[in-house]
Scaffold this active site. Structure first.
Site, PDB file in Angstrom:
ATOM      1  N   ARG A 113      29.591  -8.578  54.809  1.00 20.06           N
ATOM      2  CA  ARG A 113      29.603  -9.915  54.238  1.00 20.06           C
ATOM      3  C   ARG A 113      30.515 -10.784  55.100  1.00 20.06           C
ATOM      4  O   ARG A 113      31.542 -10.303  55.594  1.00 20.06           O
ATOM      5  CB  ARG A 113      30.092  -9.876  52.789  1.00 20.06           C
ATOM      6  CG  ARG A 113      29.153  -9.112  51.864  1.00 20.06           C
ATOM      7  CD  ARG A 113      29.709  -9.042  50.448  1.00 20.06           C
ATOM      8  NE  ARG A 113      28.724  -8.406  49.550  1.00 20.06           N
ATOM      9  CZ  ARG A 113      28.618  -7.096  49.358  1.00 20.06           C
ATOM     10  NH1 ARG A 113      29.430  -6.264  49.999  1.00 20.06           N
ATOM     11  NH2 ARG A 113      27.687  -6.609  48.543  1.00 20.06           N
ATOM     12  N   LYS A 140      33.336  -6.622  47.818  1.00 20.19           N
ATOM     13  CA  LYS A 140      32.756  -7.255  46.632  1.00 20.19           C
ATOM     14  C   LYS A 140      32.614  -6.271  45.485  1.00 20.19           C
ATOM     15  O   LYS A 140      32.827  -6.622  44.320  1.00 20.19           O
ATOM     16  CB  LYS A 140      31.391  -7.855  46.989  1.00 20.19           C
ATOM     17  CG  LYS A 140      30.739  -8.591  45.828  1.00 20.19           C
ATOM     18  CD  LYS A 140      29.430  -9.227  46.243  1.00 20.19           C
ATOM     19  CE  LYS A 140      28.786  -9.956  45.084  1.00 20.19           C
ATOM     20  NZ  LYS A 140      27.493 -10.581  45.466  1.00 20.19           N
ATOM     21  N   HIS A 203      25.652 -15.446  56.024  1.00 12.36           N
ATOM     22  CA  HIS A 203      25.349 -14.399  55.051  1.00 12.36           C
ATOM     23  C   HIS A 203      23.933 -13.857  55.249  1.00 12.36           C
ATOM     24  O   HIS A 203      23.615 -12.735  54.857  1.00 12.36           O
ATOM     25  CB  HIS A 203      25.511 -14.941  53.632  1.00 12.36           C
ATOM     26  CG  HIS A 203      25.764 -13.873  52.613  1.00 12.36           C
ATOM     27  ND1 HIS A 203      24.771 -13.057  52.131  1.00 12.36           N
ATOM     28  CD2 HIS A 203      26.900 -13.473  51.994  1.00 12.36           C
ATOM     29  CE1 HIS A 203      25.281 -12.209  51.257  1.00 12.36           C
ATOM     30  NE2 HIS A 203      26.565 -12.440  51.157  1.00 12.36           N
ATOM     31  N   ARG A 206      22.784 -10.245  56.643  1.00 14.19           N
ATOM     32  CA  ARG A 206      22.587  -9.064  55.801  1.00 14.19           C
ATOM     33  C   ARG A 206      21.117  -8.902  55.426  1.00 14.19           C
ATOM     34  O   ARG A 206      20.584  -7.788  55.415  1.00 14.19           O
ATOM     35  CB  ARG A 206      23.460  -9.157  54.544  1.00 14.19           C
ATOM     36  CG  ARG A 206      24.934  -8.957  54.844  1.00 14.19           C
ATOM     37  CD  ARG A 206      25.837  -9.283  53.669  1.00 14.19           C
ATOM     38  NE  ARG A 206      25.506  -8.570  52.452  1.00 14.19           N
ATOM     39  CZ  ARG A 206      25.841  -7.301  52.203  1.00 14.19           C
ATOM     40  NH1 ARG A 206      26.485  -6.592  53.136  1.00 14.19           N
ATOM     41  NH2 ARG A 206      25.539  -6.730  51.058  1.00 14.19           N
ATOM     42  N   HIS A 230      25.980  -1.660  48.920  1.00 15.62           N
ATOM     43  CA  HIS A 230      25.408  -1.860  47.596  1.00 15.62           C
ATOM     44  C   HIS A 230      25.551  -0.576  46.795  1.00 15.62           C
ATOM     45  O   HIS A 230      25.270   0.514  47.292  1.00 15.62           O
ATOM     46  CB  HIS A 230      23.933  -2.247  47.693  1.00 15.62           C
ATOM     47  CG  HIS A 230      23.740  -3.696  48.011  1.00 15.62           C
ATOM     48  ND1 HIS A 230      22.513  -4.265  48.214  1.00 15.62           N
ATOM     49  CD2 HIS A 230      24.637  -4.705  48.157  1.00 15.62           C
ATOM     50  CE1 HIS A 230      22.654  -5.564  48.471  1.00 15.62           C
ATOM     51  NE2 HIS A 230      23.926  -5.840  48.438  1.00 15.62           N
ATOM     52  N   TYR A 240      25.636  11.057  39.704  1.00 18.59           N
ATOM     53  CA  TYR A 240      25.531  12.280  40.492  1.00 18.59           C
ATOM     54  C   TYR A 240      25.681  12.016  41.991  1.00 18.59           C
ATOM     55  O   TYR A 240      26.025  12.916  42.749  1.00 18.59           O
ATOM     56  CB  TYR A 240      24.181  12.965  40.232  1.00 18.59           C
ATOM     57  CG  TYR A 240      24.133  13.592  38.863  1.00 18.59           C
ATOM     58  CD1 TYR A 240      24.659  14.856  38.640  1.00 18.59           C
ATOM     59  CD2 TYR A 240      23.565  12.911  37.790  1.00 18.59           C
ATOM     60  CE1 TYR A 240      24.629  15.428  37.376  1.00 18.59           C
ATOM     61  CE2 TYR A 240      23.536  13.475  36.524  1.00 18.59           C
ATOM     62  CZ  TYR A 240      24.074  14.738  36.309  1.00 18.59           C
ATOM     63  OH  TYR A 240      24.039  15.294  35.071  1.00 18.59           O
TER      64      TYR A 240
END
Length: 245
Positions: A113, A140, A203, A206, A230, A240
């Site tokens: 970012r 973030k 931005h 990305r 993410h 898991y």
């Protein structure tokens, strides 16, 4: 605005309706996100008041679905490989500050970012292990993000180190080494190269990274999302999948 409308009310007497009125005024002006943030901030005040015995409930809780979110506006990004190639050549030939050129190149190579890149400190870079660690307090998702560095990225960092390695920040402000690069610098550089805000943004790198990586078929989609820091959205799967990669 909340203070102007209900600032004189005893906190125990404030109702959800009292709070909704000023929030709707803000929403009517098109400031949807500001209204949502204001509701959230008011909720923090009420929860604190409950904790210290000055209030009995949080009336903002009932307003959770009363405010509309503004339509999501995706940041502009180039996604055609030929266009991206032309842009990278334009960046290589950028005649502005060398550190700005390197920032744009590293943005393309790391999918960070813009804020994570601008505020980066040299202590986060391990040249020997070829890894860049974004600390949790700047990420973030509020979790550390480890970015593997390709040989080309390392060479760009070494070039940058000769320019700014004496200080704290990779990209210090040209006005003061105690501050990082301005948030407007990277977008201004793109405009200077002829890319409008409807074509490409800082931005947007990305989105460019994600689109080209996914369309190449060379990498697993989960790996691409992890590269963009993410977090897995599926609660059970995330429980898991606890590894770093």
């Amino acid at each position: 605005m909340l203070c102007a409308d209900i600032g004189d009310y005893p906190i125990r007497q404030i109702t959800a309706r009292d709070i909704l009125v000023p929030l709707k005024k803000m929403e009517a002006k098109g400031r949807n996100e500001s209204a949502l943030r204001m509701r959230s901030a008011a909720g923090q005040v009420f929860r604190y008041a409950i904790a210290i015995g000055l209030a009995d409930n949080d009336p903002t809780f009932g307003l959770k679905d009363a405010l509309a979110r503004a339509p999501v506006k995706h940041r502009s990004a180039l996604i055609d490989p030929a266009d991206v190639g032309a842009m990278m050549r334009a960046i290589e030939g950028f005649d502005g500050q060398p550190a700005t050129r390197l920032a744009l190149q590293l943005l393309a190579m790391t999918a960070l970012r813009p804020g994570e890149l601008r505020m980066a400190e040299w202590s986060e870079i391990d040249m020997n292990k070829a890894i860049w660690i974004i600390p949790a307090d700047r990420a973030k998702m509020r979790r550390p993000h480890m970015v593997p560095l390709a040989p080309l990225a390392l060479s760009k960092l070494r070039e940058l180190q000769e320019l700014t390695g004496w200080g704290t920040y990779l990209f210090p402000s040209i006005r003061s080494s105690k501050r990082c690069m301005s948030e407007n610098t990277l977008n201004a550089a793109l405009r200077r190269m002829g890319y409008s805000g409807d074509e490409m943004t800082a931005h947007g790198f990305r989105a460019t990274f994600s689109t080209l990586a996914n369309e190449s078929g060379l990498w697993n989609a989960d790996a691409i999302e992890r590269a963009r820091a993410h977090v897995e959205s599926n609660e059970i799967r995330r429980a898991y999948a606890r590894g770093a990669h």
